[in-house]
Design a protein around this motif. Sequence first.
Motif, PDB file in Angstrom:
ATOM      1  N   LEU A  43      -9.077   8.008  16.436  1.00  0.00           N
ATOM      2  CA  LEU A  43     -10.243   8.820  16.107  1.00  0.00           C
ATOM      3  C   LEU A  43      -9.983   9.798  14.979  1.00  0.00           C
ATOM      4  N   GLY A  44      -8.771   9.923  14.568  1.00  0.00           N
ATOM      5  CA  GLY A  44      -8.431  10.859  13.504  1.00  0.00           C
ATOM      6  C   GLY A  44      -6.937  10.864  13.336  1.00  0.00           C
ATOM      7  N   ALA A  45      -6.467  11.415  12.256  1.00  0.00           N
ATOM      8  CA  ALA A  45      -5.028  11.437  11.985  1.00  0.00           C
ATOM      9  C   ALA A  45      -4.575  12.853  11.684  1.00  0.00           C
ATOM     10  N   ASP A  46      -3.350  13.146  12.066  1.00  0.00           N
ATOM     11  CA  ASP A  46      -2.775  14.462  11.812  1.00  0.00           C
ATOM     12  C   ASP A  46      -1.333  14.331  11.384  1.00  0.00           C
ATOM     13  N   ASP A  47      -0.940  15.212  10.489  1.00  0.00           N
ATOM     14  CA  ASP A  47       0.465  15.399  10.172  1.00  0.00           C
ATOM     15  C   ASP A  47       0.949  16.624  10.926  1.00  0.00           C
ATOM     16  N   ARG A  80       3.489  11.783  11.664  1.00  0.00           N
ATOM     17  CA  ARG A  80       2.046  11.562  11.564  1.00  0.00           C
ATOM     18  C   ARG A  80       1.567  10.882  12.839  1.00  0.00           C
ATOM     19  N   SER A  81       0.420  11.326  13.330  1.00  0.00           N
ATOM     20  CA  SER A  81      -0.106  10.760  14.565  1.00  0.00           C
ATOM     21  C   SER A  81      -1.614  10.630  14.486  1.00  0.00           C
ATOM     22  N   GLU A  82      -2.172   9.765  15.318  1.00  0.00           N
ATOM     23  CA  GLU A  82      -3.604   9.568  15.419  1.00  0.00           C
ATOM     24  C   GLU A  82      -4.076   9.848  16.842  1.00  0.00           C
ATOM     25  N   MET A  83      -5.325  10.272  16.964  1.00  0.00           N
ATOM     26  CA  MET A  83      -5.884  10.646  18.254  1.00  0.00           C
ATOM     27  C   MET A  83      -6.434   9.422  18.989  1.00  0.00           C
ATOM     28  N   MET A  90      -3.263   3.639   7.960  1.00  0.00           N
ATOM     29  CA  MET A  90      -2.324   4.659   8.422  1.00  0.00           C
ATOM     30  C   MET A  90      -1.919   4.334   9.850  1.00  0.00           C
ATOM     31  N   SER A  91      -0.652   4.250  10.105  1.00  0.00           N
ATOM     32  CA  SER A  91      -0.167   3.807  11.408  1.00  0.00           C
ATOM     33  C   SER A  91      -0.043   4.969  12.365  1.00  0.00           C
ATOM     34  N   THR A  92      -0.129   4.671  13.622  1.00  0.00           N
ATOM     35  CA  THR A  92       0.106   5.675  14.636  1.00  0.00           C
ATOM     36  C   THR A  92       1.582   5.912  14.789  1.00  0.00           C
ATOM     37  N   VAL A  93       1.911   7.034  15.500  1.00  0.00           N
ATOM     38  CA  VAL A  93       3.315   7.311  15.763  1.00  0.00           C
ATOM     39  C   VAL A  93       3.942   6.186  16.566  1.00  0.00           C
ATOM     40  N   LEU A  94       3.172   5.649  17.508  1.00  0.00           N
ATOM     41  CA  LEU A  94       3.737   4.588  18.336  1.00  0.00           C
ATOM     42  C   LEU A  94       4.003   3.339  17.506  1.00  0.00           C
ATOM     43  N   SER A  95       3.075   2.997  16.618  1.00  0.00           N
ATOM     44  CA  SER A  95       3.300   1.846  15.765  1.00  0.00           C
ATOM     45  C   SER A  95       4.478   2.080  14.848  1.00  0.00           C
ATOM     46  N   LEU A  96       4.567   3.306  14.356  1.00  0.00           N
ATOM     47  CA  LEU A  96       5.698   3.649  13.503  1.00  0.00           C
ATOM     48  C   LEU A  96       6.997   3.463  14.249  1.00  0.00           C
ATOM     49  N   ALA A  97       7.024   3.943  15.478  1.00  0.00           N
ATOM     50  CA  ALA A  97       8.254   3.839  16.252  1.00  0.00           C
ATOM     51  C   ALA A  97       8.643   2.386  16.460  1.00  0.00           C
ATOM     52  N   ARG A  98       7.671   1.542  16.746  1.00  0.00           N
ATOM     53  CA  ARG A  98       7.989   0.126  16.952  1.00  0.00           C
ATOM     54  C   ARG A  98       8.548  -0.498  15.678  1.00  0.00           C
ATOM     55  N   SER A  99       7.944  -0.148  14.552  1.00  0.00           N
ATOM     56  CA  SER A  99       8.398  -0.746  13.305  1.00  0.00           C
ATOM     57  C   SER A  99       9.781  -0.284  12.913  1.00  0.00           C
ATOM     58  N   LEU A 100      10.177   0.882  13.459  1.00  0.00           N
ATOM     59  CA  LEU A 100      11.494   1.411  13.121  1.00  0.00           C
ATOM     60  C   LEU A 100      12.578   0.938  14.078  1.00  0.00           C
ATOM     61  N   ALA A 101      12.185   0.265  15.140  1.00  0.00           N
ATOM     62  CA  ALA A 101      13.143  -0.047  16.189  1.00  0.00           C
ATOM     63  C   ALA A 101      14.324  -0.861  15.683  1.00  0.00           C
ATOM     64  N   VAL A 102      14.043  -1.891  14.896  1.00  0.00           N
ATOM     65  CA  VAL A 102      15.122  -2.758  14.439  1.00  0.00           C
ATOM     66  C   VAL A 102      16.090  -2.003  13.548  1.00  0.00           C
ATOM     67  N   ALA A 103      15.522  -1.217  12.623  1.00  0.00           N
ATOM     68  CA  ALA A 103      16.394  -0.469  11.718  1.00  0.00           C
ATOM     69  C   ALA A 103      17.199   0.571  12.468  1.00  0.00           C
ATOM     70  N   ALA A 104      16.553   1.263  13.414  1.00  0.00           N
ATOM     71  CA  ALA A 104      17.253   2.314  14.140  1.00  0.00           C
ATOM     72  C   ALA A 104      18.329   1.739  15.040  1.00  0.00           C
ATOM     73  N   ALA A 105      18.069   0.574  15.594  1.00  0.00           N
ATOM     74  CA  ALA A 105      19.065  -0.033  16.481  1.00  0.00           C
ATOM     75  C   ALA A 105      20.335  -0.381  15.735  1.00  0.00           C
ATOM     76  N   ALA A 106      20.218  -0.574  14.443  1.00  0.00           N
ATOM     77  CA  ALA A 106      21.388  -0.921  13.643  1.00  0.00           C
ATOM     78  C   ALA A 106      22.169   0.309  13.201  1.00  0.00           C
ATOM     79  N   ALA A 107      21.672   1.490  13.550  1.00  0.00           N
ATOM     80  CA  ALA A 107      22.361   2.717  13.150  1.00  0.00           C
ATOM     81  C   ALA A 107      23.674   2.851  13.911  1.00  0.00           C
ATOM     82  N   ALA A 108      24.442   3.836  13.532  1.00  0.00           N
ATOM     83  CA  ALA A 108      25.731   4.072  14.184  1.00  0.00           C
ATOM     84  C   ALA A 108      25.520   4.426  15.641  1.00  0.00           C
TER      85      ALA A 108
END
Length: 269
Positions: free
Chosen positions: A222-226, A122-125, A1-19
């Motif tokens: 240390l834990g994950a939360d939605d 989703r985020s992790e502590m 399960m990825s952290t929010v920060l990891s998620l954000a990094r993985s989305l960077a390329v796709a989001a940059a291609a948005a309008a």
Amino acid sequence: MSTVLSLARSLAVAAAAAAASIFPAQAQDLPDLGGQTVVVVTENAYPPLQFIDPKTGEQIGWEYDAMNEIAKRLNFTVEYQNTSWDAMIQAVADGQYQIGMTGISIKEERKEKVDFSDSYMRSEMFMLVRADEDRFDDAKSFAAFEGGLVGAQPGTTSFYVAVYDVLDGDEANPRIKLMETFGATVQALRTGDVDVVLTDGVAGKGYVEASGGGLKLVGGPLGADDFGFIFAKGSELVAPVNAAIAAMKADGTMDALNKKWFLDYKLGE
């Protein structure tokens, strides 16, 4: 399960291609709430989800952008109000406010009082410490560090993770120093009154960037939360808000928000 920060990094390329617009085209066929006013409450103490812009004094953040977009898609007017974390869940449960948002973890025990939206993040502590901290670097070494103090708000995920995942399971452990706001725990950390604050990657990144090199994150998750928005039990707003969240995930709006607040925005600059 990825952290929010990891998620954000993985989305960077796709989001940059948005309008060019932050938000892609809106999804169709969402409920129309007829322009009604919806009172939304937050604490403004959880950057970059929601906080006061130090430059302008305005209320800004990921959750404000998301809620404003939800309101636009569902045709309702948002009235924002503020309250403390310790009063928020009960106040929403009592109908004082119609929606609560402040990075609220979806927990079964909280569902006894309020209804939750579907998860929007989703985020992790992690452990937030001073930049020069070298006495411990993870939960195990902190637990073994006699006299080490952790700052926490009572009743929050960070409090319970400190009790059950870092320390000994005793909610009255004197190594936990209780404070009224998350911001107060971070201030106590910076001044040396406590040695660690537990935070998810969302707030942790914001405070590290705002610290001017004074803070850092250490150790593994240390834990994950939605996270979800909260409503009074039986609220008719839950289904429309869930529909808007689903549409925003599907059309890339959530990706764009993640890029804006976790990659592009620099707190305090």
